[in-house]
Design a protein around this motif. Structure first.
Motif, PDB file in Angstrom:
ATOM      1  N   UNK A 180      -2.242   3.501   7.554  1.00 46.84           N
ATOM      2  CA  UNK A 180      -2.005   4.141   6.265  1.00 46.84           C
ATOM      3  C   UNK A 180      -1.744   3.136   5.149  1.00 46.84           C
ATOM      4  N   UNK A 181      -2.001   3.590   3.926  1.00 47.22           N
ATOM      5  CA  UNK A 181      -1.628   2.849   2.713  1.00 47.22           C
ATOM      6  C   UNK A 181      -1.088   3.863   1.710  1.00 47.22           C
ATOM      7  N   UNK A 182      -0.483   3.381   0.639  1.00 52.64           N
ATOM      8  CA  UNK A 182       0.059   4.301  -0.364  1.00 52.64           C
ATOM      9  C   UNK A 182       0.275   3.580  -1.696  1.00 52.64           C
ATOM     10  N   UNK A 183       0.500   4.377  -2.738  1.00 56.34           N
ATOM     11  CA  UNK A 183       0.915   3.847  -4.038  1.00 56.34           C
ATOM     12  C   UNK A 183      -0.157   3.162  -4.854  1.00 56.34           C
ATOM     13  N   UNK A 184      -1.444   3.464  -4.625  1.00 58.56           N
ATOM     14  CA  UNK A 184      -2.525   2.830  -5.378  1.00 58.56           C
ATOM     15  C   UNK A 184      -3.025   3.760  -6.478  1.00 58.56           C
ATOM     16  N   UNK A 185      -3.566   3.157  -7.545  1.00 60.13           N
ATOM     17  CA  UNK A 185      -4.022   3.949  -8.693  1.00 60.13           C
ATOM     18  C   UNK A 185      -5.429   3.547  -9.094  1.00 60.13           C
TER      19      UNK A 185
ATOM     20  N   UNK B  55      -0.743   8.748  -8.168  1.00 59.61           N
ATOM     21  CA  UNK B  55      -1.116   7.677  -7.247  1.00 59.61           C
ATOM     22  C   UNK B  55      -1.926   8.243  -6.087  1.00 59.61           C
ATOM     23  N   UNK B  56      -2.540   7.331  -5.330  1.00 52.90           N
ATOM     24  CA  UNK B  56      -3.305   7.726  -4.157  1.00 52.90           C
ATOM     25  C   UNK B  56      -2.675   7.129  -2.904  1.00 52.90           C
ATOM     26  N   UNK B  57      -2.678   7.917  -1.857  1.00 55.84           N
ATOM     27  CA  UNK B  57      -2.264   7.457  -0.534  1.00 55.84           C
ATOM     28  C   UNK B  57      -3.368   7.842   0.431  1.00 55.84           C
ATOM     29  N   UNK B  58      -3.489   7.124   1.530  1.00 58.65           N
ATOM     30  CA  UNK B  58      -4.569   7.473   2.430  1.00 58.65           C
ATOM     31  C   UNK B  58      -4.594   6.669   3.703  1.00 58.65           C
ATOM     32  N   UNK B  59      -5.757   6.641   4.333  1.00 65.68           N
ATOM     33  CA  UNK B  59      -5.898   5.989   5.622  1.00 65.68           C
ATOM     34  C   UNK B  59      -7.142   5.119   5.664  1.00 65.68           C
ATOM     35  N   UNK B  60      -7.054   4.065   6.450  1.00 68.38           N
ATOM     36  CA  UNK B  60      -8.212   3.300   6.864  1.00 68.38           C
ATOM     37  C   UNK B  60      -8.446   3.656   8.325  1.00 68.38           C
ATOM     38  N   UNK B  61      -9.618   4.226   8.637  1.00 71.88           N
ATOM     39  CA  UNK B  61      -9.920   4.674   9.990  1.00 71.88           C
ATOM     40  C   UNK B  61     -11.016   3.816  10.596  1.00 71.88           C
ATOM     41  N   UNK B  62     -10.863   3.494  11.880  1.00 72.46           N
ATOM     42  CA  UNK B  62     -11.842   2.686  12.595  1.00 72.46           C
ATOM     43  C   UNK B  62     -11.985   3.189  14.024  1.00 72.46           C
TER      44      UNK B  62
ATOM     45  N   UNK C 111     -18.251   2.324   1.216  1.00 66.69           N
ATOM     46  CA  UNK C 111     -18.815   2.378  -0.135  1.00 66.69           C
ATOM     47  C   UNK C 111     -17.812   2.910  -1.156  1.00 66.69           C
ATOM     48  N   UNK C 112     -17.839   2.339  -2.356  1.00 65.03           N
ATOM     49  CA  UNK C 112     -17.166   2.927  -3.505  1.00 65.03           C
ATOM     50  C   UNK C 112     -15.683   2.695  -3.625  1.00 65.03           C
ATOM     51  N   UNK C 113     -15.078   1.888  -2.764  1.00 63.34           N
ATOM     52  CA  UNK C 113     -13.639   1.644  -2.856  1.00 63.34           C
ATOM     53  C   UNK C 113     -13.364   0.759  -4.071  1.00 63.34           C
ATOM     54  N   UNK C 114     -12.427   1.159  -4.944  1.00 64.68           N
ATOM     55  CA  UNK C 114     -12.093   0.305  -6.090  1.00 64.68           C
ATOM     56  C   UNK C 114     -11.756  -1.115  -5.637  1.00 64.68           C
ATOM     57  N   UNK C 115     -12.305  -2.104  -6.310  1.00 61.35           N
ATOM     58  CA  UNK C 115     -12.147  -3.489  -5.884  1.00 61.35           C
ATOM     59  C   UNK C 115     -10.682  -3.902  -5.827  1.00 61.35           C
ATOM     60  N   UNK C 116      -9.880  -3.434  -6.789  1.00 63.09           N
ATOM     61  CA  UNK C 116      -8.468  -3.855  -6.794  1.00 63.09           C
ATOM     62  C   UNK C 116      -7.653  -3.182  -5.691  1.00 63.09           C
ATOM     63  N   UNK C 117      -8.211  -2.164  -5.041  1.00 64.85           N
ATOM     64  CA  UNK C 117      -7.541  -1.546  -3.904  1.00 64.85           C
ATOM     65  C   UNK C 117      -7.640  -2.407  -2.645  1.00 64.85           C
ATOM     66  N   UNK C 118      -8.753  -3.090  -2.485  1.00 61.64           N
ATOM     67  CA  UNK C 118      -9.080  -3.715  -1.201  1.00 61.64           C
ATOM     68  C   UNK C 118      -8.004  -4.695  -0.722  1.00 61.64           C
ATOM     69  N   UNK C 119      -7.550  -5.671  -1.553  1.00 63.90           N
ATOM     70  CA  UNK C 119      -6.505  -6.572  -1.046  1.00 63.90           C
ATOM     71  C   UNK C 119      -5.186  -5.869  -0.773  1.00 63.90           C
ATOM     72  N   UNK C 120      -4.889  -4.795  -1.526  1.00 62.55           N
ATOM     73  CA  UNK C 120      -3.626  -4.091  -1.314  1.00 62.55           C
ATOM     74  C   UNK C 120      -3.672  -3.252  -0.041  1.00 62.55           C
ATOM     75  N   UNK C 121      -4.803  -2.598   0.217  1.00 61.26           N
ATOM     76  CA  UNK C 121      -4.950  -1.860   1.472  1.00 61.26           C
ATOM     77  C   UNK C 121      -4.834  -2.815   2.648  1.00 61.26           C
ATOM     78  N   UNK C 122      -5.493  -3.980   2.539  1.00 63.97           N
ATOM     79  CA  UNK C 122      -5.426  -4.979   3.604  1.00 63.97           C
ATOM     80  C   UNK C 122      -3.999  -5.446   3.841  1.00 63.97           C
ATOM     81  N   UNK C 123      -3.275  -5.677   2.777  1.00 64.60           N
ATOM     82  CA  UNK C 123      -1.887  -6.145   2.875  1.00 64.60           C
ATOM     83  C   UNK C 123      -1.001  -5.116   3.561  1.00 64.60           C
ATOM     84  N   UNK C 124      -1.194  -3.837   3.226  1.00 66.27           N
ATOM     85  CA  UNK C 124      -0.356  -2.794   3.799  1.00 66.27           C
ATOM     86  C   UNK C 124      -0.718  -2.487   5.257  1.00 66.27           C
TER      87      UNK C 124
END
Length: 368
Positions: free
Chosen positions: A268-273, A310-317, A340-353
């Motif tokens: 999971x991740x959370x708190x992104x805009x 804000x947006x919260x969600x999941x990375x599923x694999x 596809x289509x993930x906001x670029x500024x989300x990617x490092x934050x999702x990875x960090x969380x």
């Protein structure tokens, strides 16, 4: 994902009880596990995507406001039933268990509900494992049948699929409600206490075993202590890993249920805009669910719009693939190459969380 009840019913006046429940829910919300099984969709189907990728951590919890109730909804008034029809023990205090508890209490049964976890509002583990349920008309019908107050402050406005080349598919929704599962479970517990005050809840007491010939269930507390409870009717509303169902399979001739795993796990991740809402949904109140897809149908990212914007969600694999990712750079690479289509500024934050968290199972199903 409409709320429904999958109940394993054993011993006692089961046929009469199921008839009463079927009449209340038009036969669509309650079913015997052993006689009717939920269809399991393949991983690349749209229904599977919506069901299995809508697991989202909601960052804020607010008191639930409810729609005003019409005079025609007579069942919304608490009923003091005589409870002369027998004792019902329900295993599981999720949406299924509490809905069944209300309906059965109103029909004259003495009802006790046992749940192995703490009450949802006191369960911090739920914060990272809970997921979003979009209640459609079918689920809302079950709540109305029980007289439950329908939340009015959580409209679900639609589902958005993000595809290759910046394309999107928008599916607006009308009249539905969206809540995280833990929030819905707590709401129904509160409604059970209001509508059927005789229902007794016992938290942090899970089912250990059942002696069907004696109509006796053994419960186990967190400290390992055990206690026995007698019943006239036992209902298992304890999920796909149901202990009630397991006990039935071991003890009842001909009882067999095959469980299929979705093959996915999530973090999971959370708190992104971001400015993600399409024109069709932008000016409508409520929550939306976004699903970011790619050529690899096992990997996706989901996002749920929270009330604070804000947006919260999941990375599923695919099961086991998270073990291959060791660093935030690994996560960033997978998201960029597979989704596809993930906001670029989300990617490092999702990875960090996600990098240091443990994955949870995406979901299971009971196939035909």
């Amino acid at each position: 994902m409409p709320v429904g009840v999958t109940a394993s019913v054993t011993n006692g006046p089961a046929d009469q009880t199921f008839q009463a429940i079927h009449q209340s829910c038009s036969g669509s919300q309650f079913r015997r596990v052993s006689s009717r099984r939920r269809r399991h969709k393949p991983p690349n189907s749209a229904t599977h995507d919506k069901r299995h990728f809508s697991k989202i951590w909601r960052s804020s919890r607010q008191p639930i406001a409810c729609r005003s109730l019409s005079k025609a909804q007579a069942d919304t008034v608490p009923v003091q039933a005589s409870h002369t029809r027998g004792k019902v023990v329900i295993i599981g205090a999720g949406p299924a268990g509490s809905t069944a508890a209300i309906l059965l209490s109103k029909r004259g049964y003495s009802v006790e509900v046992y749940e192995r976890r703490p009450q949802p509002k006191h369960d911090p583990i739920d914060l990272k494992r809970t997921y979003i349920i979009a209640l459609s008309e079918r689920g809302l019908k079950a709540m109305r049948a029980a007289g439950v107050c329908i939340p009015s402050d959580a409209p679900y406005k639609g589902f958005v699929r993000h595809l290759k080349g910046g394309k999107i598919q928008v599916s607006p929704a009308e009249g539905n409600v969206s809540l995280e599962r833990a929030e819905l479970a707590q709401h129904l517990i509160s409604e059970a206490k209001r509508l059927a005050p005789s229902v007794k809840y016992h938290f942090q007491q899970g089912l250990h075993s059942v002696k069907f010939d004696r109509r006796e269930a053994t419960l186990q507390a967190e400290d390992g202590s055990k206690s026995q409870v007698k019943y006239d009717l036992l209902i298992g509303a304890d999920g796909v890993g149901s202990t009630v169902r397991s006990e039935m399979e071991h003890q009842l001739p001909g009882m067999s249920v095959k469980i299929e795993d979705s093959g996915r796990e999530y973090k999971t991740y959370r708190g992104l805009r971001a400015d993600l809402e399409p024109d069709e949904l932008k000016h409508r109140p409520g929550r939306s669910i976004h699903l970011f897809l790619g050529s690899n149908h096992w990997t996706s990212l989901s996002g749920h719009l929270n009330p604070d914007g804000s947006y919260a969600g999941t990375l599923a694999m695919k099961n086991g693939d998270f073990k291959k990712l060791k660093t935030t750079a690994d996560y960033e690479s997978v998201i960029r190459s597979s989704v596809n289509g993930v906001p670029e500024h989300w990617i490092p934050e999702v990875a960090k969380q996600c990098v240091d968290s443990s994955p949870s199972p995406q979901g299971c199903g009971v196939p035909n």
